[in-house]
Each structure stands twice: as structure tokens, then as C-alpha cells.
Write a protein that holds these residues in place. Structure first.
Motif, PDB file in Angstrom:
ATOM      1  N   ALA A 122       0.788  -1.298   0.102  1.00 14.92           N
ATOM      2  CA  ALA A 122       0.150   0.063   0.073  1.00 14.92           C
ATOM      3  C   ALA A 122       0.927   1.059  -0.044  1.00 14.92           C
ATOM      4  CB  ALA A 122      -1.141   0.006   1.131  1.00 14.92           C
ATOM      5  N   ARG A 123       0.432   2.107  -0.666  1.00 18.16           N
ATOM      6  CA  ARG A 123       0.778   3.663  -0.813  1.00 18.16           C
ATOM      7  C   ARG A 123      -0.244   4.561  -0.498  1.00 18.16           C
ATOM      8  NH1 ARG A 123       4.926   2.440  -5.885  1.00 18.16           N
ATOM      9  NH2 ARG A 123       6.588   1.260  -4.382  1.00 18.16           N
ATOM     10  N   GLU A 124      -0.924   5.059  -1.559  1.00 15.47           N
ATOM     11  CA  GLU A 124      -2.038   5.893  -1.339  1.00 15.47           C
ATOM     12  C   GLU A 124      -3.192   5.017  -0.958  1.00 15.47           C
ATOM     13  OE1 GLU A 124      -2.734   8.340  -4.869  1.00 15.47           O
ATOM     14  OE2 GLU A 124      -0.469   9.000  -4.510  1.00 15.47           O
ATOM     15  N   PHE A 125      -3.521   3.875  -1.340  1.00 16.15           N
ATOM     16  CA  PHE A 125      -4.671   2.996  -0.953  1.00 16.15           C
ATOM     17  C   PHE A 125      -4.186   1.884  -0.027  1.00 16.15           C
ATOM     18  CE2 PHE A 125      -7.600  -0.282  -2.417  1.00 16.15           C
ATOM     19  CZ  PHE A 125      -8.838   0.376  -1.822  1.00 16.15           C
ATOM     20  N   SER A 126      -4.821   1.602   0.881  1.00 16.62           N
ATOM     21  CA  SER A 126      -4.521   0.413   1.876  1.00 16.62           C
ATOM     22  C   SER A 126      -5.296  -0.841   1.542  1.00 16.62           C
ATOM     23  CB  SER A 126      -4.757   0.911   3.298  1.00 16.62           C
ATOM     24  OG  SER A 126      -3.703   1.990   3.569  1.00 16.62           O
ATOM     25  N   GLY A 127      -6.767  -0.397   1.080  1.00 19.15           N
ATOM     26  CA  GLY A 127      -7.397  -1.649   0.816  1.00 19.15           C
ATOM     27  C   GLY A 127      -8.771  -1.561   1.540  1.00 19.15           C
ATOM     28  N   PHE A 128      -9.340  -2.523   2.355  1.00 17.21           N
ATOM     29  CA  PHE A 128     -10.589  -2.443   3.018  1.00 17.21           C
ATOM     30  C   PHE A 128     -10.628  -1.091   3.609  1.00 17.21           C
ATOM     31  CE2 PHE A 128     -10.225  -7.336   2.321  1.00 17.21           C
ATOM     32  CZ  PHE A 128     -11.342  -7.219   1.302  1.00 17.21           C
ATOM     33  N   GLY A 129     -11.858  -0.618   3.500  1.00 19.70           N
ATOM     34  CA  GLY A 129     -12.227   0.498   4.728  1.00 19.70           C
ATOM     35  C   GLY A 129     -13.109  -0.015   5.820  1.00 19.70           C
ATOM     36  N   VAL A 130     -13.789  -1.222   5.520  1.00 23.25           N
ATOM     37  CA  VAL A 130     -14.706  -1.740   6.307  1.00 23.25           C
ATOM     38  C   VAL A 130     -14.412  -3.320   6.153  1.00 23.25           C
ATOM     39  CG1 VAL A 130     -16.363  -1.649   4.260  1.00 23.25           C
ATOM     40  CG2 VAL A 130     -17.328  -1.956   6.700  1.00 23.25           C
ATOM     41  N   VAL A 131     -14.600  -3.989   7.089  1.00 26.25           N
ATOM     42  CA  VAL A 131     -14.698  -5.496   7.360  1.00 26.25           C
ATOM     43  C   VAL A 131     -15.460  -5.962   8.374  1.00 26.25           C
ATOM     44  CG1 VAL A 131     -12.465  -5.864   6.060  1.00 26.25           C
ATOM     45  CG2 VAL A 131     -12.493  -5.695   8.694  1.00 26.25           C
ATOM     46  N   GLY A 132     -15.808  -7.373   8.275  1.00 25.38           N
ATOM     47  CA  GLY A 132     -16.392  -7.943   9.609  1.00 25.38           C
ATOM     48  C   GLY A 132     -17.808  -7.346  10.173  1.00 25.38           C
ATOM     49  N   GLU A 133     -18.496  -6.863   9.242  1.00 25.93           N
ATOM     50  CA  GLU A 133     -19.889  -6.328   9.568  1.00 25.93           C
ATOM     51  C   GLU A 133     -20.678  -6.670   8.497  1.00 25.93           C
ATOM     52  OE1 GLU A 133     -20.281  -1.628   8.749  1.00 25.93           O
ATOM     53  OE2 GLU A 133     -18.598  -2.116  10.023  1.00 25.93           O
ATOM     54  N   PRO A 134     -22.162  -6.520   8.697  1.00 24.61           N
ATOM     55  CA  PRO A 134     -23.086  -7.164   7.438  1.00 24.61           C
ATOM     56  C   PRO A 134     -22.583  -6.307   6.467  1.00 24.61           C
ATOM     57  CG  PRO A 134     -24.012  -6.716   9.589  1.00 24.61           C
ATOM     58  CD  PRO A 134     -22.577  -6.288   9.810  1.00 24.61           C
ATOM     59  N   ASN A 135     -22.663  -7.181   4.991  1.00 21.55           N
ATOM     60  CA  ASN A 135     -22.546  -6.588   3.857  1.00 21.55           C
ATOM     61  C   ASN A 135     -21.106  -5.972   3.461  1.00 21.55           C
ATOM     62  OD1 ASN A 135     -25.272  -7.075   3.051  1.00 21.55           O
ATOM     63  ND2 ASN A 135     -25.890  -5.163   4.035  1.00 21.55           N
ATOM     64  N   ALA A 136     -20.095  -6.434   4.355  1.00 21.36           N
ATOM     65  CA  ALA A 136     -18.664  -6.327   4.149  1.00 21.36           C
ATOM     66  C   ALA A 136     -18.088  -7.589   4.050  1.00 21.36           C
ATOM     67  CB  ALA A 136     -18.030  -5.425   5.199  1.00 21.36           C
ATOM     68  N   PHE A 137     -16.863  -7.546   3.680  1.00 19.64           N
ATOM     69  CA  PHE A 137     -15.704  -8.712   3.832  1.00 19.64           C
ATOM     70  C   PHE A 137     -15.572  -9.206   5.097  1.00 19.64           C
ATOM     71  CE2 PHE A 137     -11.341 -10.163   4.354  1.00 19.64           C
ATOM     72  CZ  PHE A 137     -11.475 -11.224   3.322  1.00 19.64           C
ATOM     73  N   GLY A 138     -15.331 -10.506   5.291  1.00 19.52           N
ATOM     74  CA  GLY A 138     -15.295 -11.154   6.293  1.00 19.52           C
ATOM     75  C   GLY A 138     -14.169 -12.551   6.574  1.00 19.52           C
ATOM     76  N   TRP A 139     -14.197 -13.268   5.554  1.00 17.02           N
ATOM     77  CA  TRP A 139     -13.380 -14.431   5.744  1.00 17.02           C
ATOM     78  C   TRP A 139     -12.861 -14.993   4.228  1.00 17.02           C
ATOM     79  CZ3 TRP A 139     -12.272 -17.002  10.100  1.00 17.02           C
ATOM     80  CH2 TRP A 139     -11.914 -18.452   9.808  1.00 17.02           C
ATOM     81  N   ILE A 140     -11.673 -15.646   4.203  1.00 19.08           N
ATOM     82  CA  ILE A 140     -11.345 -16.091   3.078  1.00 19.08           C
ATOM     83  C   ILE A 140     -11.268 -17.819   3.134  1.00 19.08           C
ATOM     84  CG2 ILE A 140      -9.975 -14.245   2.548  1.00 19.08           C
ATOM     85  CD1 ILE A 140      -7.424 -15.453   3.620  1.00 19.08           C
ATOM     86  N   ASP A 141     -11.501 -18.333   1.993  1.00 19.15           N
ATOM     87  CA  ASP A 141     -11.577 -19.879   1.939  1.00 19.15           C
ATOM     88  C   ASP A 141     -10.954 -20.360   0.934  1.00 19.15           C
ATOM     89  OD1 ASP A 141     -13.573 -22.272   2.930  1.00 19.15           O
ATOM     90  OD2 ASP A 141     -13.157 -22.301   0.597  1.00 19.15           O
ATOM     91  N   LEU A 142      -9.844 -21.296   1.052  1.00 16.18           N
ATOM     92  CA  LEU A 142      -9.013 -21.880  -0.156  1.00 16.18           C
ATOM     93  C   LEU A 142      -9.425 -23.387  -0.079  1.00 16.18           C
ATOM     94  CD1 LEU A 142      -6.894 -21.838  -2.091  1.00 16.18           C
ATOM     95  CD2 LEU A 142      -5.231 -22.929  -0.198  1.00 16.18           C
ATOM     96  N   ALA A 143      -9.768 -23.564  -1.398  1.00 11.50           N
ATOM     97  CA  ALA A 143     -10.099 -24.976  -1.839  1.00 11.50           C
ATOM     98  C   ALA A 143      -9.057 -25.456  -2.515  1.00 11.50           C
ATOM     99  CB  ALA A 143     -11.648 -25.153  -2.641  1.00 11.50           C
ATOM    100  N   THR A 144      -8.248 -26.418  -2.156  1.00 11.67           N
ATOM    101  CA  THR A 144      -7.114 -26.850  -2.788  1.00 11.67           C
ATOM    102  C   THR A 144      -6.874 -28.338  -3.243  1.00 11.67           C
ATOM    103  OG1 THR A 144      -4.473 -26.663  -2.443  1.00 11.67           O
ATOM    104  CG2 THR A 144      -6.140 -27.035  -0.500  1.00 11.67           C
TER     105      THR A 144
END
Length: 253
Positions: A122-144
Motif C-alpha cells: 500500500a501507498r495511497e490505497f490500503s485496501g478495505f475500509g470496512v470489514v467484519g460487519e454486515p454486507n462487508a468482507f469477513g473471511w477467506i476460504d481456500l479449496a485446494t
């Protein structure tokens, strides 16, 4: 998941054949607003926001051979060094490292089992501004196709902590658990490669699946309760262009 630590997921982006249709589908499903960057060097890159905070993104395919899919980015302090470490651990480097304007430095790789992912310094943009609440990102899943190799790779490159489980080991940084991995079994057709899937928190999984279907999506798994202590209710849905994403509702109490 809360916060963005080096080595943890920091962003998720949909690459699709029909960005305008995706804006409508996800906007109605999650209440996201879409803002497309007018600079032509970003090729129509669009950031989804939830209550003004960056939640995800959508962009056109970079080439016709690219699959329609959600991709995950992991935060790093040095994209070049991490890309080299990943290569030494068995990853394939596909694009980059390269600067994305003044926003950050990026690289696209696939892990030793074939699952694609990106690195983001990250420089000017870090990524998520919201996580872990309804309608936001909260988990990742790898099928391998090779769970043991995948666990070893991500531990070596990102120093992830593993919470062991015979069927679904979970991963995170320090005391922050943010994902899990599973071996691809008979439920997956032989031609389906290893892949990461982002999960979004919703207030009611069943209602969200029904809403997605009405908008042209298709259920791929669930809704179902995860049969482990404090397991959530989950589902996997395909959007109208075929990209899979997960939904979950934490178990009450």
C-alpha cells in the motif's frame, strides 16, 4: 477479521466480462455504491463502497483467457521481496511486480497448488475500509488439491498461524483468525483448479441467497450450518456471470 496486518487479506476484486451488470447485482445485493475511476490507465476499475468505506472492487477482464472470478490480495510491506520469497517457495509469478499509479505496488501469482492471489504494497490505497460487519468482507476460504502443500506455502511466505482441524484448518495472523482451507474432494469436478473464495458477512444467509437468485445468481452450496463449535451458517453463490463468492452469518451468542 478486523484490521489489516502484513500478510493478511487486504482487498478483494471481481474480474468479469460484464462490469456494469456486476455493479447492479452487487449493488442491490449488498447495498454497495460503485465509483469508476475516470483515468483510462485504470481500465474502468470500479471501487464498491459501503457507507462510504471501500468494500471491494470490480474490473473488466485483462485478457479473454482470464476466468471470471473474485481474486484476493494480501498486504505486504515489500511486493518485490515477497514475490521473490513466494517464487522460492514454489509459486508462479504471472504479472509484476508493478506500480499502480501512486496507489501501491502489485503482483499476481499462483501458489504451488495453482490458486491465484495478488500481493499489495500500500501507498495511497490500503485496501478495505470496512470489514467484519454486515454486507462487508469477513473471511477467506481456500479449496485446494494439496492441503499440506498449501499450508506449508502460506506459512513460509506470510508466517500464518494455523489452528489445526482434520477437515478445515483455519489460518490467521497472531490471534486474528481470518480464513480456512479444505482439500478438494469429489464435490469438485476434476477440472476445477485450486482457488480462493472471499466470504461476505450478511445478516441472514438464507435471505441473501434468495435475493441473489432473484437478481440472476445461482446457489452453488448451502445454505448450511457449519458443524463445528460456534460454526456460522454459510452459502456459496455464483453471480450472473459465473463468479463464485461466499456468504456467512455468525452464530448468535
Amino acid at each position: 477479521m478486523t484490521g489489516i496486518l502484513p500478510g493478511s487479506p487486504c482487498w478483494t476484486q471481481l474480474s468479469t466480462t460484464e462490469p456494469e451488470a456486476a455493479k447492479q447485482f452487487y449493488g442491490e445485493l449488498f447495498g454497495w455504491t460503485a465509483e469508476t475511476d475516470p483515468d483510462p490507465q485504470y481500465g474502468g476499475y470500479t471501487v464498491f463502497s459501503l457507507a462510504g468505506a471501500p468494500a471491494a472492487a470490480v474490473a473488466p477482464l485483462m485478457n479473454p483467457q482470464q476466468p471470471v472470478q473474485w481474486q484476493l490480495s494480501f498486504a505486504v510491506t515489500d511486493t518485490d521481496a515477497t514475490a521473490e520469497a513466494a517464487k522460492q517457495a514454489g509459486a508462479q509469478l504471472w504479472m509484476g511486480p508493478m506500480d499502480v499509479g501512486g496507489l501501491g505496488r502489485w503482483a499476481l501469482l499462483s501458489d504451488p497448488t495453482g490458486a491465484p492471489f495478488t500481493l499489495w504494497q500500500a501507498r495511497e490505497f490500503s485496501g478495505f475500509g470496512v470489514v467484519g460487519e454486515p454486507n462487508a468482507f469477513g473471511w477467506i476460504d481456500l479449496a485446494t488439491r494439496d492441503l499440506e502443500a498449501a499450508l506449508a506455502f502460506y506459512q513460509a511466505v506470510f508466517d500464518w498461524r494455523v489452528w489445526p482441524h482434520p477437515d478445515y484448518p483455519m489460518v490467521g495472523m497472531a490471534d486474528k483468525m481470518f480464513g480456512g482451507m479444505m482439500e478438494m474432494g469429489d464435490a469438485f469436478p476434476p477440472g476445477v483448479p485450486s482457488h480462493w473464495t472471499p466470504y461476505f458477512w450478511v445478516a441472514d444467509v438464507d435471505a441473501a441467497v434468495n435475493a441473489a437468485v432473484k437478481l440472476g445468481g445461482e446457489p452453488a452450496y448451502g445454505p448450511a450450518d457449519v458443524e463445528m463449535e460456534n460454526g456460522p451458517r454459510i452459502a456459496v453463490v455464483k453471480d450472473p456471470q459465473g463468479a463464485s463468492f461466499g456468504l456467512f452469518t455468525p452464530r448468535a451468542g
